[in-house]
Design a protein around this motif. Structure first.
Motif, mmCIF file in Angstrom:
data_model
loop_
_atom_site.group_PDB
_atom_site.id
_atom_site.type_symbol
_atom_site.label_atom_id
_atom_site.label_comp_id
_atom_site.label_asym_id
_atom_site.label_seq_id
_atom_site.Cartn_x
_atom_site.Cartn_y
_atom_site.Cartn_z
ATOM 1 N N GLU A 1 0.715 -1.042 -0.152
ATOM 2 C CA GLU A 1 -0.053 0.125 -0.008
ATOM 3 C C GLU A 1 0.908 1.291 0.111
ATOM 4 O O GLU A 1 1.845 1.359 0.656
ATOM 5 C CB GLU A 1 -0.877 0.016 1.130
ATOM 6 C CG GLU A 1 -1.994 0.851 1.382
ATOM 7 C CD GLU A 1 -2.836 0.862 2.621
ATOM 8 O OE1 GLU A 1 -3.595 -0.117 2.482
ATOM 9 O OE2 GLU A 1 -2.610 1.343 3.416
ATOM 10 N N MET A 2 0.624 2.212 -0.813
ATOM 11 C CA MET A 2 1.230 3.485 -0.724
ATOM 12 C C MET A 2 0.233 4.741 -0.749
ATOM 13 O O MET A 2 -0.832 4.503 -1.452
ATOM 14 C CB MET A 2 2.012 3.548 -1.949
ATOM 15 C CG MET A 2 2.894 4.726 -2.124
ATOM 16 S SD MET A 2 4.227 4.651 -3.352
ATOM 17 C CE MET A 2 3.463 5.144 -4.785
ATOM 18 N N LEU B 1 -4.363 11.663 -4.911
ATOM 19 C CA LEU B 1 -5.478 11.144 -4.410
ATOM 20 C C LEU B 1 -5.828 11.728 -2.960
ATOM 21 O O LEU B 1 -6.858 11.941 -2.496
ATOM 22 C CB LEU B 1 -5.609 9.695 -4.471
ATOM 23 C CG LEU B 1 -5.581 8.829 -5.675
ATOM 24 C CD1 LEU B 1 -5.410 7.447 -5.667
ATOM 25 C CD2 LEU B 1 -6.783 9.373 -6.535
ATOM 26 N N ILE C 1 -0.999 8.073 -2.335
ATOM 27 C CA ILE C 1 -0.881 8.727 -3.468
ATOM 28 C C ILE C 1 -1.013 10.200 -3.481
ATOM 29 O O ILE C 1 -2.192 10.524 -2.990
ATOM 30 C CB ILE C 1 -1.820 7.682 -4.481
ATOM 31 C CG1 ILE C 1 -1.589 6.434 -4.640
ATOM 32 C CG2 ILE C 1 -1.679 8.447 -5.912
ATOM 33 C CD1 ILE C 1 -0.391 5.788 -5.083
ATOM 34 N N PRO C 2 -0.381 11.076 -3.611
ATOM 35 C CA PRO C 2 -0.460 12.370 -3.380
ATOM 36 C C PRO C 2 -1.348 12.940 -4.292
ATOM 37 O O PRO C 2 -2.551 13.763 -3.545
ATOM 38 C CB PRO C 2 0.876 12.935 -3.869
ATOM 39 C CG PRO C 2 1.792 11.738 -4.189
ATOM 40 C CD PRO C 2 1.187 10.739 -4.152
ATOM 41 N N PHE D 1 -4.995 9.692 -0.392
ATOM 42 C CA PHE D 1 -5.294 8.646 0.368
ATOM 43 C C PHE D 1 -4.372 7.521 -0.043
ATOM 44 O O PHE D 1 -3.600 7.560 -1.154
ATOM 45 C CB PHE D 1 -6.840 8.266 0.575
ATOM 46 C CG PHE D 1 -7.244 8.107 -0.747
ATOM 47 C CD1 PHE D 1 -7.654 6.585 -1.327
ATOM 48 C CD2 PHE D 1 -8.008 8.979 -1.401
ATOM 49 C CE1 PHE D 1 -8.158 6.512 -2.377
ATOM 50 C CE2 PHE D 1 -8.792 8.679 -2.575
ATOM 51 C CZ PHE D 1 -8.823 7.404 -3.228
ATOM 52 N N ALA D 2 -4.139 6.548 0.614
ATOM 53 C CA ALA D 2 -3.388 5.226 0.216
ATOM 54 C C ALA D 2 -4.173 4.337 -0.518
ATOM 55 O O ALA D 2 -5.399 4.099 -0.146
ATOM 56 C CB ALA D 2 -2.583 4.720 1.549
ATOM 57 N N ILE D 3 -3.518 3.704 -1.373
ATOM 58 C CA ILE D 3 -4.305 2.495 -2.183
ATOM 59 C C ILE D 3 -3.163 1.262 -2.244
ATOM 60 O O ILE D 3 -2.116 1.659 -2.117
ATOM 61 C CB ILE D 3 -4.675 2.925 -3.570
ATOM 62 C CG1 ILE D 3 -3.278 3.296 -4.540
ATOM 63 C CG2 ILE D 3 -5.723 4.145 -3.602
ATOM 64 C CD1 ILE D 3 -3.632 3.108 -5.963
ATOM 65 N N GLU D 4 -3.595 0.017 -2.408
ATOM 66 C CA GLU D 4 -2.888 -0.957 -2.904
ATOM 67 C C GLU D 4 -2.367 -0.879 -4.217
ATOM 68 O O GLU D 4 -3.199 -0.704 -5.263
ATOM 69 C CB GLU D 4 -3.464 -2.406 -2.621
ATOM 70 C CG GLU D 4 -4.061 -2.644 -1.174
ATOM 71 C CD GLU D 4 -4.854 -3.826 -0.964
ATOM 72 O OE1 GLU D 4 -5.258 -3.942 0.276
ATOM 73 O OE2 GLU D 4 -4.937 -4.644 -1.818
#
Lengths: 151, 362
Positions: free
Chosen positions: B233-234, B239, B236-237, B241-244
């Motif tokens: 998971e990272m 977005l 994402i600036p 929020f974090a996504i896989e």
């Protein structure tokens, strides 16, 4: 953060699904949709690396484990909706498809896309995981104690 | 002294053409595809990903094909490619307690919650050559059973609850990175672990074995060894929020080691940790033993002068690309260097000869 309170939970869910799904399967499902949404490419697909981190002792301080390849792309639909794709590997088509799906999922086409494209991807990943889990379960050791009958 | 030398171009081109031909081998034999290597030589692919420090099975398979199966050469190719990639960011630490385990064994607790799951292991095979494989590689479908729905908690968490095991300190959110700044000593544990996980399997194995044989003896139990898939998971600036961003297979080994206690601490178990890309359990166990040996200072143990306790020795010699680069460069032209050595030795011999003659004359 639980699913009920996180306003981004749904988007996070489909973006994660798109990232982990096989590029070829996504490409085929996209083709089967037979849609050509008008869009501009905000960011052409770009291949890069992400440093994957672990934790010392699984629970302690973070450390760098090594990188993985990731491809990203961004698109904008004619109505201004922006979609982003971040996918594992180096397939540029995969990232573009993911960005387009991300954009369309924010429009009124969401339900149709979810049924025709995301559901099969979700089923595919789930099936793959279940198949491995079933094989793993068959290798679980059942210990038994030899009764020595000394009495 | 370096001087420009010209004249090898034709020989080099022809050597590389012959290399390509030799790589292909007998053309009556079907050519290997990259996908075949990726699927059927998967443990070689895993090693190249781990030591190349880049998780991409297709690229690792390509590197193995290009390198004619020389894994260190393949790792070199992956390391070189890695440097060309723009860095999108760093992931959140992977959550190995959520791993979908293909394999999970404990040498310390027979009835561990979640059970002992052998997975596709070489253990308990007889190590006899299977001549059937030479004729026919088809395998029957593996048996299945109802997948377990129960969680598979880390075994260490049980010892942790009783405070029988040393707690792991937390550290920087963004750990030091070997690929960005040169290694400096003393190294943080984060740098040591990064260095060990990408280090040469043979070297780390040898170092680990030395601790078992008595050099910084630290009797280790494998509390848990698990192999399986984890999501990455990272944040994402764009977005917010974090996504896989993907899923990787890793091997994790946690060892529990004896510890007598120190002036300030009651006796307690200590830990060693190994985490490696792919299905790489020999490497992960080795890493955990060497990690534990290198922790002597922070645990208040004595320096026994053992090689595995010497972080300079271990960390500066574990990287097979650095090692092979320096080692193999000595076969490349050193004509001028050697010319000066030759002249020096002739001069010394001449002087020695003159001295002998002079003494004889006197």
């Amino acid at each position: 953060m639980n699913m009920m309170s996180d306003p981004n939970a749904k988007r996070k869910d489909w973006l994660s699904l798109l990232a982990k799904s096989p590029a070829a399967k996504l490409s085929k499902l996209w083709t089967d949709l037979s849609i050509e949404p008008v869009h501009t490419v905000l960011r052409s697909p770009e291949i890069g690396g992400v440093m994957v981190r672990g934790r010392a002792g699984a629970v302690g301080a973070a450390f760098n484990l090594g990188e993985m390849t990731v491809t990203r792309a961004s698109v904008k639909l004619s109505d201004g909706t922006v979609g982003h794709g971040y996918v594992q590997g180096r397939d540029k088509g995969h990232a573009l498809h993911a960005a387009l799906v991300d954009a369309l999922m924010q429009t009124k086409m969401a339900a149709a896309i979810d049924t025709a494209l995301l559901a099969p991807l979700r089923d595919g990943l789930k099936q793959g995981a279940t198949d491995r889990a079933a094989k793993a379960a068959a290798t679980k050791v059942d210990f038994f104690t030899m009764v020595r009958g000394e009495d | 002294m370096y001087v420009a030398v010209k004249g090898g171009e034709r020989a080099i081109d022809n050597a590389h053409a012959w290399l390509a031909e030799e790589r292909r081998g007998d053309t009556d034999i079907p050519e290997l595809s990259v996908a075949q290597i990726r699927e059927q030589m998967s443990l070689a692919v895993n090693r190249v990903m781990a030591e190349g420090s880049l998780y991409d099975p297709h690229l690792a398979a390509l590197a193995i094909k290009q390198a004619r199966g020389d894994l260190i050469e393949a790792i070199f190719l992956i390391r070189a490619y890695r440097t060309t990639l723009p860095r999108f960011g760093g992931s959140n630490p992977i959550e190995t307690q959520n791993m979908q385990c293909d394999r999970r064994v404990s040498a310390t607790f027979k009835d561990a919650p979640g059970g002992q799951i052998l997975g596709p292991t070489f253990d308990y095979t007889h190590r006899l050559l299977d001549f059937k494989l030479a004729a026919d590689g088809e395998a029957a479908d593996a048996p299945t059973a109802a997948p377990s729905q129960a969680p598979t908690p880390h075994i260490m968490s049980f010892l942790d609850r009783e405070q029988l095991i040393q707690t792991e300190p937390t550290g920087e959110a963004v750990p030091d990175d070997l690929t960005r700044t040169p290694l400096e000593l003393p190294a943080s544990r984060a740098l040591r672990l990064q260095s060990l996980t990408r280090g040469d399997e043979g070297f780390i194995l040898g170092m680990a074995y030395s601790t078992q044989r008595g050099y910084a003896r630290n009797h280790a139990f494998v509390a848990e060894l698990r192999i399986g898939a984890v999501a990455v998971e990272m944040d994402i600036p764009e977005l917010g929020f974090a996504i896989e961003i993907g899923e990787i297979t890793v091997t994790e080994c946690e060892t529990v080691n004896q510890f007598q206690g120190s002036k300030t601490q009651p006796p307690q178990f200590t830990r060693g940790y190994g985490l490696v890309f792919g299905m790489t359990e020999r490497k992960a166990i080795s890493m955990a033993l060497v990690d534990r040996a290198l922790r002597w200072k922070e645990l208040g143990e004595d320096n026994l002068g053992a090689p595995a306790q010497d972080e300079e020795f271990v960390l500066y010699h574990s990287d097979n690309i650095q090692a092979t680069g320096f080692l193999e460069h000595i076969k490349l032209p050193h004509y001028v260097d050697f010319q000066s050595e030759l002249e020096l030795i002739r001069k010394l011999r001449r002087e020695a000869q003159d001295n002998i003659s002079r003494e004889a004359a006197e």
